[in-house]
Design a protein around this motif. Sequence first.
Motif, PDB file in Angstrom:
ATOM      1  N   PRO A  11     114.603 -85.269  39.113  1.00  0.00           N
ATOM      2  CA  PRO A  11     114.727 -84.648  40.362  1.00  0.00           C
ATOM      3  C   PRO A  11     113.737 -83.174  40.048  1.00  0.00           C
ATOM      4  N   VAL A  12     112.883 -82.855  40.928  1.00  0.00           N
ATOM      5  CA  VAL A  12     112.304 -81.183  40.623  1.00  0.00           C
ATOM      6  C   VAL A  12     113.285 -80.501  42.063  1.00  0.00           C
ATOM      7  N   LEU A  13     114.495 -80.262  42.180  1.00  0.00           N
ATOM      8  CA  LEU A  13     115.386 -79.498  42.802  1.00  0.00           C
ATOM      9  C   LEU A  13     114.994 -78.386  43.335  1.00  0.00           C
ATOM     10  N   LYS A  14     114.051 -78.249  44.407  1.00  0.00           N
ATOM     11  CA  LYS A  14     114.127 -76.744  44.906  1.00  0.00           C
ATOM     12  C   LYS A  14     114.861 -76.395  46.956  1.00  0.00           C
ATOM     13  N   SER A  15     115.316 -75.510  46.453  1.00  0.00           N
ATOM     14  CA  SER A  15     116.424 -74.570  47.812  1.00  0.00           C
ATOM     15  C   SER A  15     115.385 -75.140  48.885  1.00  0.00           C
ATOM     16  N   ALA A  16     116.014 -75.255  49.810  1.00  0.00           N
ATOM     17  CA  ALA A  16     115.922 -75.646  51.614  1.00  0.00           C
ATOM     18  C   ALA A  16     116.960 -74.184  52.198  1.00  0.00           C
ATOM     19  N   ASN A  17     115.426 -73.154  52.781  1.00  0.00           N
ATOM     20  CA  ASN A  17     116.149 -71.721  52.751  1.00  0.00           C
ATOM     21  C   ASN A  17     115.093 -72.181  54.555  1.00  0.00           C
ATOM     22  N   PRO A  18     116.038 -72.003  55.421  1.00  0.00           N
ATOM     23  CA  PRO A  18     117.310 -72.213  55.508  1.00  0.00           C
ATOM     24  C   PRO A  18     117.346 -73.678  54.753  1.00  0.00           C
ATOM     25  N   PRO A  19     119.300 -74.014  55.015  1.00  0.00           N
ATOM     26  CA  PRO A  19     119.443 -75.314  54.627  1.00  0.00           C
ATOM     27  C   PRO A  19     118.391 -76.606  55.430  1.00  0.00           C
ATOM     28  N   VAL A  20     118.531 -77.466  55.500  1.00  0.00           N
ATOM     29  CA  VAL A  20     118.348 -78.874  55.799  1.00  0.00           C
ATOM     30  C   VAL A  20     119.616 -78.659  56.905  1.00  0.00           C
ATOM     31  N   ARG A  21     119.199 -79.414  57.665  1.00  0.00           N
ATOM     32  CA  ARG A  21     120.917 -80.379  58.415  1.00  0.00           C
ATOM     33  C   ARG A  21     121.275 -81.186  59.165  1.00  0.00           C
ATOM     34  N   ALA A  22     121.148 -82.516  58.487  1.00  0.00           N
ATOM     35  CA  ALA A  22     120.768 -83.446  58.663  1.00  0.00           C
ATOM     36  C   ALA A  22     122.111 -84.306  59.205  1.00  0.00           C
ATOM     37  N   ASN A  23     121.710 -85.610  59.897  1.00  0.00           N
ATOM     38  CA  ASN A  23     123.399 -86.538  60.770  1.00  0.00           C
ATOM     39  C   ASN A  23     123.038 -87.562  60.113  1.00  0.00           C
ATOM     40  N   VAL A  24     123.175 -88.327  59.843  1.00  0.00           N
ATOM     41  CA  VAL A  24     122.716 -88.677  58.697  1.00  0.00           C
ATOM     42  C   VAL A  24     124.488 -90.841  58.935  1.00  0.00           C
ATOM     43  N   THR A  43     130.048 -75.556  65.440  1.00  0.00           N
ATOM     44  CA  THR A  43     129.388 -75.316  67.110  1.00  0.00           C
ATOM     45  C   THR A  43     128.677 -77.183  66.992  1.00  0.00           C
ATOM     46  N   GLU A  44     127.579 -76.901  65.803  1.00  0.00           N
ATOM     47  CA  GLU A  44     127.050 -78.305  66.217  1.00  0.00           C
ATOM     48  C   GLU A  44     127.844 -80.013  64.934  1.00  0.00           C
ATOM     49  N   THR A  45     129.106 -79.043  64.479  1.00  0.00           N
ATOM     50  CA  THR A  45     129.572 -80.164  63.575  1.00  0.00           C
ATOM     51  C   THR A  45     130.930 -80.458  65.073  1.00  0.00           C
ATOM     52  N   ASN A  46     130.889 -79.791  65.809  1.00  0.00           N
ATOM     53  CA  ASN A  46     132.059 -80.006  67.026  1.00  0.00           C
ATOM     54  C   ASN A  46     131.376 -81.625  67.893  1.00  0.00           C
ATOM     55  N   ALA A  47     129.703 -80.815  68.124  1.00  0.00           N
ATOM     56  CA  ALA A  47     128.690 -81.222  68.827  1.00  0.00           C
ATOM     57  C   ALA A  47     128.887 -83.309  68.422  1.00  0.00           C
ATOM     58  N   VAL A  48     128.737 -83.122  66.586  1.00  0.00           N
ATOM     59  CA  VAL A  48     128.157 -84.127  66.018  1.00  0.00           C
ATOM     60  C   VAL A  48     129.530 -84.912  66.522  1.00  0.00           C
ATOM     61  N   LYS A  49     131.136 -84.301  65.826  1.00  0.00           N
ATOM     62  CA  LYS A  49     131.813 -85.331  65.459  1.00  0.00           C
ATOM     63  C   LYS A  49     132.275 -85.519  67.276  1.00  0.00           C
ATOM     64  N   GLY A  50     132.031 -84.873  68.446  1.00  0.00           N
ATOM     65  CA  GLY A  50     132.107 -86.126  69.607  1.00  0.00           C
ATOM     66  C   GLY A  50     131.442 -86.736  69.241  1.00  0.00           C
ATOM     67  N   LEU A 104     122.534 -87.312  70.244  1.00  0.00           N
ATOM     68  CA  LEU A 104     122.438 -86.306  69.348  1.00  0.00           C
ATOM     69  C   LEU A 104     121.190 -85.071  69.680  1.00  0.00           C
ATOM     70  N   ARG A 105     120.463 -85.473  70.294  1.00  0.00           N
ATOM     71  CA  ARG A 105     119.453 -84.815  71.333  1.00  0.00           C
ATOM     72  C   ARG A 105     119.917 -83.612  72.108  1.00  0.00           C
ATOM     73  N   ASN A 106     121.287 -84.381  72.676  1.00  0.00           N
ATOM     74  CA  ASN A 106     121.394 -83.694  73.856  1.00  0.00           C
ATOM     75  C   ASN A 106     122.809 -82.861  73.119  1.00  0.00           C
ATOM     76  N   ALA A 107     123.377 -83.493  71.915  1.00  0.00           N
ATOM     77  CA  ALA A 107     124.335 -82.521  71.574  1.00  0.00           C
ATOM     78  C   ALA A 107     123.548 -81.479  70.984  1.00  0.00           C
ATOM     79  N   LEU A 108     122.384 -81.429  71.006  1.00  0.00           N
ATOM     80  CA  LEU A 108     122.000 -80.122  69.865  1.00  0.00           C
ATOM     81  C   LEU A 108     121.038 -79.983  70.171  1.00  0.00           C
ATOM     82  N   PRO A 109     121.325 -78.656  70.918  1.00  0.00           N
ATOM     83  CA  PRO A 109     119.913 -78.085  72.315  1.00  0.00           C
ATOM     84  C   PRO A 109     118.985 -77.731  71.212  1.00  0.00           C
TER      85      PRO A 109
END
Length: 310
Positions: free
Chosen positions: A93-106, A166-173, A215-220
């Motif tokens: 794999p060719v690893l390229k930095s993500a700037n800003p980091p991607v924030r994925a919910n899976v 704030t996002e992580t707390n929203a996703v946890k909820g 998730l859409r409602n939790a991450l406006p």
Amino acid sequence: MARVRNWYNQSKSAALIWFISLITFYAVFRMASKLSPRSTADLQVSNAERHRMYERMSKDLDEHGALFLKHGETSQSLSLSDLFDYKNGSVTPVLKSANPPVRANVLYMSPKYSLPISKAVREIFSPTFGKGLVIWFQNPVMYHFSMFHASHHISPVPASEKEIETETNAVKGVAEKLCPMRIVLDRVVLTSTGVLLGCWQVISGTDPVIIRSRLRNALPRAPEKQLYAPVILHTSLARIVGQPNNSSEESGSRLELKYFHELVGRLNKAIRGTEVTIFEMWYVEEYDVLALALDGKMKIRRFTFGCWKG
């Protein structure tokens, strides 16, 4: 008269208690309705839509040919050369930095289920690809289902540490109100871009449509344009990068497509109908582009589903 007054007071008290009980029941019912998974009828509607989508996906290879053998575009508007380095029969794999980091919910698939699937994929595809690896196998301990991005590389949304918290707390909820999903493998498809996908249907639990909506409602702040259709439930199993030894010289020929269909058919025969239970959501900061798929650098926060009613 006193007897009538007592009867009236008792009746009034009983009516008040009955009315309060009715209001309480209605409130609890409304709350349960919001937290419960979709009804069987709703799941059937989503499954029917997924079935139509998977039918279209299964025709992609025939309609567009094996673009991956021409090092063409792969998933998420990236080319194979963006993702892999292929030399002397091996692929890295060719690893390229993500700037800003991607924030994925899976949604995460436990190795209890992913390891047997991965074993079948390797057994069927590995012998056909010569001495060196010209196929990148998804790490089975990272099998996942992409749900929703708070930020992705196409539409970056920078976030401070406080905003990420704030996002992580929203996703946890959100996760705490999700019910475990029982899912079944509908089929495996190979796309024209070389991605081998497991396509799933939902037997019970919270449907992906609802999960993405919550998730859409939790991450406006999240990008309006997401990467996947609301109803889809799929996981990457492998990505074909190079040309198999017994493939025809003419890229995209009928013989070549027939060869790939035979491989996919064998894999479907081996694992189609596999049932899996999903009970965990991850919030992932991917510091490399497609870190989840390419074993790149990432930070994972894990949340177990909190609803256990179905």
